[in-house]
Design a protein around this motif. Structure first.
Motif, PDB file in Angstrom:
ATOM      1  N   ALA A 322     -38.525  35.075   9.663  1.00 10.28           N
ATOM      2  CA  ALA A 322     -38.062  35.968  10.531  1.00 10.28           C
ATOM      3  C   ALA A 322     -37.824  35.300  11.844  1.00 10.28           C
ATOM      4  O   ALA A 322     -38.414  34.339  12.148  1.00 10.28           O
ATOM      5  CB  ALA A 322     -38.736  37.100  10.703  1.00 10.28           C
ATOM      6  N   THR A 323     -37.087  36.117  12.806  1.00 11.74           N
ATOM      7  CA  THR A 323     -37.047  35.425  14.409  1.00 11.74           C
ATOM      8  C   THR A 323     -37.438  36.843  15.405  1.00 11.74           C
ATOM      9  O   THR A 323     -37.074  38.084  14.951  1.00 11.74           O
ATOM     10  CB  THR A 323     -35.730  35.233  14.845  1.00 11.74           C
ATOM     11  N   GLN A 324     -38.203  36.848  16.146  1.00 10.57           N
ATOM     12  CA  GLN A 324     -38.785  37.737  17.102  1.00 10.57           C
ATOM     13  C   GLN A 324     -38.646  37.434  18.198  1.00 10.57           C
ATOM     14  O   GLN A 324     -39.110  35.990  18.663  1.00 10.57           O
ATOM     15  CB  GLN A 324     -40.340  38.243  16.763  1.00 10.57           C
ATOM     16  N   VAL A 325     -38.030  38.253  19.257  1.00 11.62           N
ATOM     17  CA  VAL A 325     -37.836  37.782  20.611  1.00 11.62           C
ATOM     18  C   VAL A 325     -38.627  38.880  21.490  1.00 11.62           C
ATOM     19  O   VAL A 325     -38.563  39.923  21.364  1.00 11.62           O
ATOM     20  CB  VAL A 325     -36.256  38.013  20.968  1.00 11.62           C
ATOM     21  N   PHE A 326     -39.381  38.245  22.724  1.00 16.76           N
ATOM     22  CA  PHE A 326     -40.133  39.096  23.609  1.00 16.76           C
ATOM     23  C   PHE A 326     -39.236  38.835  24.941  1.00 16.76           C
ATOM     24  O   PHE A 326     -39.165  37.617  25.413  1.00 16.76           O
ATOM     25  CB  PHE A 326     -41.590  38.660  23.732  1.00 16.76           C
ATOM     26  N   ILE A 327     -38.809  39.909  25.571  1.00 16.98           N
ATOM     27  CA  ILE A 327     -38.344  39.921  26.868  1.00 16.98           C
ATOM     28  C   ILE A 327     -38.910  40.556  27.650  1.00 16.98           C
ATOM     29  O   ILE A 327     -39.149  41.810  27.608  1.00 16.98           O
ATOM     30  CB  ILE A 327     -36.576  39.993  26.745  1.00 16.98           C
ATOM     31  N   VAL A 328     -39.017  40.077  29.014  1.00 14.52           N
ATOM     32  CA  VAL A 328     -39.950  40.750  30.140  1.00 14.52           C
ATOM     33  C   VAL A 328     -38.892  40.673  31.270  1.00 14.52           C
ATOM     34  O   VAL A 328     -38.733  39.556  31.562  1.00 14.52           O
ATOM     35  CB  VAL A 328     -41.464  40.420  30.467  1.00 14.52           C
ATOM     36  N   VAL A 329     -38.261  41.799  31.846  1.00 15.63           N
ATOM     37  CA  VAL A 329     -37.310  41.594  32.959  1.00 15.63           C
ATOM     38  C   VAL A 329     -37.629  42.576  33.902  1.00 15.63           C
ATOM     39  O   VAL A 329     -38.116  43.551  33.607  1.00 15.63           O
ATOM     40  CB  VAL A 329     -36.060  41.374  32.618  1.00 15.63           C
ATOM     41  N   ASP A 330     -37.048  42.474  35.299  1.00 13.74           N
ATOM     42  CA  ASP A 330     -37.215  43.704  36.209  1.00 13.74           C
ATOM     43  C   ASP A 330     -35.799  44.378  35.974  1.00 13.74           C
ATOM     44  O   ASP A 330     -35.012  43.918  34.828  1.00 13.74           O
ATOM     45  CB  ASP A 330     -37.011  43.218  37.540  1.00 13.74           C
ATOM     46  N   GLU A 331     -35.737  45.265  36.663  1.00 11.33           N
ATOM     47  CA  GLU A 331     -34.453  46.199  36.214  1.00 11.33           C
ATOM     48  C   GLU A 331     -33.273  45.730  36.432  1.00 11.33           C
ATOM     49  O   GLU A 331     -32.482  46.157  35.590  1.00 11.33           O
ATOM     50  CB  GLU A 331     -34.569  47.665  37.044  1.00 11.33           C
ATOM     51  N   GLU A 332     -33.201  45.004  37.497  1.00  8.52           N
ATOM     52  CA  GLU A 332     -31.546  44.361  37.802  1.00  8.52           C
ATOM     53  C   GLU A 332     -31.300  43.161  36.857  1.00  8.52           C
ATOM     54  O   GLU A 332     -30.307  43.372  36.310  1.00  8.52           O
ATOM     55  CB  GLU A 332     -31.827  43.573  39.232  1.00  8.52           C
ATOM     56  N   LYS A 333     -32.304  42.653  36.544  1.00  8.63           N
ATOM     57  CA  LYS A 333     -31.992  41.594  35.324  1.00  8.63           C
ATOM     58  C   LYS A 333     -31.707  42.181  33.951  1.00  8.63           C
ATOM     59  O   LYS A 333     -30.910  41.994  33.577  1.00  8.63           O
ATOM     60  CB  LYS A 333     -33.142  40.578  35.243  1.00  8.63           C
ATOM     61  N   TYR A 334     -32.469  43.387  33.714  1.00  4.12           N
ATOM     62  CA  TYR A 334     -32.094  43.953  32.422  1.00  4.12           C
ATOM     63  C   TYR A 334     -30.845  44.808  32.504  1.00  4.12           C
ATOM     64  O   TYR A 334     -30.030  44.641  31.449  1.00  4.12           O
ATOM     65  CB  TYR A 334     -33.081  45.264  32.448  1.00  4.12           C
ATOM     66  N   ARG A 335     -30.494  45.071  33.639  1.00  2.00           N
ATOM     67  CA  ARG A 335     -28.857  45.710  33.861  1.00  2.00           C
ATOM     68  C   ARG A 335     -27.936  44.323  33.668  1.00  2.00           C
ATOM     69  O   ARG A 335     -26.957  44.615  32.982  1.00  2.00           O
ATOM     70  CB  ARG A 335     -28.696  46.442  35.029  1.00  2.00           C
ATOM     71  N   ASN A 336     -28.118  43.206  34.216  1.00  2.00           N
ATOM     72  CA  ASN A 336     -27.179  42.312  34.153  1.00  2.00           C
ATOM     73  C   ASN A 336     -27.395  41.699  32.559  1.00  2.00           C
ATOM     74  O   ASN A 336     -25.999  41.313  32.222  1.00  2.00           O
ATOM     75  CB  ASN A 336     -27.639  41.182  35.017  1.00  2.00           C
ATOM     76  N   SER A 341     -24.671  50.743  28.949  1.00  2.00           N
ATOM     77  CA  SER A 341     -24.129  51.461  27.613  1.00  2.00           C
ATOM     78  C   SER A 341     -25.272  51.281  26.571  1.00  2.00           C
ATOM     79  O   SER A 341     -25.810  50.231  26.308  1.00  2.00           O
ATOM     80  CB  SER A 341     -22.690  50.799  26.948  1.00  2.00           C
ATOM     81  N   ILE A 342     -25.906  52.659  26.399  1.00  4.69           N
ATOM     82  CA  ILE A 342     -26.940  52.863  25.411  1.00  4.69           C
ATOM     83  C   ILE A 342     -26.599  52.436  24.230  1.00  4.69           C
ATOM     84  O   ILE A 342     -27.139  51.897  23.359  1.00  4.69           O
ATOM     85  CB  ILE A 342     -27.473  54.038  25.351  1.00  4.69           C
ATOM     86  N   SER A 343     -25.318  52.852  23.540  1.00 10.01           N
ATOM     87  CA  SER A 343     -24.723  52.859  22.346  1.00 10.01           C
ATOM     88  C   SER A 343     -24.570  51.518  21.741  1.00 10.01           C
ATOM     89  O   SER A 343     -24.566  51.098  20.839  1.00 10.01           O
ATOM     90  CB  SER A 343     -23.497  53.877  22.213  1.00 10.01           C
TER      91      SER A 343
END
Length: 438
Positions: A322-336, A341-343
């Protein structure tokens, strides 16, 4: 050369806090200012093949409220192809032999804690005058009962005398004349920068091994520090989770599972309860809650490592690819990164996993083959273990998993050390000290 003298940006603030901090005063008592960070936590896994049929859990940040000084709110934003186990407080998924799987969740994390510039100012004062205290109030009895335990015998026999000798030589006074703040900050400084040498390990060590070798990594030293603080009746816990460092990216392996940490590193550090301040970070290694925000998976007072359960976790990673990815970002970075789009999130997250990993390993999963290239976390485990969520003090199996998961921080610390040689914004914890005249 002592690797553990890690330089982190937090201590830049100390240079701006050479004067007394300016806390709020309410009815003659100090009320610490509060800092809140809002982050987005993404935990995604893609299983390429499995030799087992089982239900597994994903690390899930908990809602946490400690008496004073720390609270965390975790709000689900999007969940894909996962269930939720109410008892464990974690997202879960099923794997079956010969089949793959893809799933993820996104949570909005709000972490509030005592203002770091104020806390660092107090730490500096306490390191230069260990009798310094900001409050005459006592530690609540229920906190002492829950978090102060009989210290491990080897800590009493070996570490306590060493710490008291160091303290006597530095201040020309007994540690028992110091305030709780003075003891806690000096104990952390002693453990993290004086007594032990930082040395990463692919598996957690026992406290006996750490004391005997005088070497350890973040979780090793933190377990010793918790026991040392208990000797002086100072409540302490180990927080574990993910320290948010915007420039940090890590890749680690355990068995047939590869883990990617994007803008974060798994870490464990000590929080202590200090009269007048509540629960505060003593992380002199990576600066969690002192400079860098932190996403808590949970916390514990347990310090014992069970070798058989550590081995169980290692063996498990031979049975799944398997591959597992953990991402921690602020809101601006998340949007970028992922847009509005949720879908489209499932396709974007899966594409992101394939982008960082390059797809599955060409080798077939084998229960007899494992390769560990660096310290790696145990990021999945069966729900059937007899353990409670981390915020309630997990059982020894979950502790073993947590200890494995924080070992990778060694790579992050190495990166910070290298950066410190090229950036004047990194300083040693020794800058907290001013020349001391007993």
């Amino acid at each position: 050369m002592r690797v553990l003298r890690v330089f982190y940006v937090a201590l830049v603030v100390v240079l701006l806090c050479l004067q007394y901090a300016t806390p709020l005063i309410v009815h003659g008592e100090i009320t610490p200012r509060e800092t809140c960070s809002i982050l987005y936590f993404i935990n995604a896994i893609k299983v390429y093949n499995s030799l087992i049929n089982d239900t597994l859990l994903l690390e899930t940040p908990q809602n946490i409220t400690l008496n004073t000084g720390l609270r965390q709110e975790s709000t689900p934003i999007y969940v894909y192809n996962l269930g939720f186990n109410e008892t464990l407080g974690s997202y879960v998924f099923n794997v079956s032999a010969g089949n793959g799987f893809f799933g993820f969740f996104i949570s909005r994390i709000k972490v509030c804690y005592s203002d770091n510039s104020m806390i660092l100012g107090y730490y500096r004062l306490a390191l230069n005058n260990p009798g310094y205290s900001i409050s005459n109030e006592s530690i609540p009895g229920d906190i002492t009962t829950e978090y102060v335990k009989t210290p491990y015998s080897r800590v009493i026999e070996v570490v306590v005398p060493a710490f008291e000798d160091w303290f006597k030589n530095r201040y020309n006074s007994s540690v028992y004349s110091a305030s709780k703040l003075g003891i806690a900050v000096n104990a952390a400084y002693f453990i993290y920068t004086e007594y032990f040498t930082y040395n990463a390990s692919s598996l957690p060590r026992t406290i006996d091994e750490v004391i005997e070798s005088r070497q350890g990594d973040c979780d090793d030293m933190s377990r010793v520090l918790v026991e040392l603080l208990s000797h002086y009746n100072i409540p302490a816990i180990i927080g574990y989770g993910y320290v948010y460092i915007p420039d940090l990216k890590l890749e680690t392996n355990l068995g047939n599972v590869t883990y990617y940490y994007v803008y974060n590193g798994p870490h464990a550090f000590v929080l202590a309860y200090i009269p007048g301040l509540g629960w505060v970070s003593l992380d002199f290694l990576a600066g969690s809650l002192l400079e860098y925000p932190f996403v808590f998976e949970g916390y514990t007072r347990e310090t014992i490592v069970n070798d058989s359960e550590v081995q169980e976790v290692v063996d498990f990673h031979k049975k799944i690819s398997a591959t597992q990815v953990f991402i921690v970002v602020d809101e601006e970075k998340y949007r970028n990164m992922f847009g509005e789009s949720i879908s489209s999130l499932p396709s974007k997250i899966e594409k992101y996993i394939e982008g960082v990993s390059g797809g599955p390993d060409e080798t077939t999963v084998s229960s007899s083959t494992t390769t560990t290239r660096s310290e790696a976390p145990a990021s999945t485990t069966t729900v059937t273990r007899n353990s409670e969520p981390g915020i309630r003090g997990p059982g020894s199996a979950l502790i073993a998993i947590m200890l494995l998961s924080v070992l990778v921080v060694a790579a992050g610390i190495a990166l910070l050390v290298r950066r410190s040689t090229t950036s004047s914004s990194f300083f040693s914890p020794s800058l907290l000290f001013q020349p001391h005249i007993p």
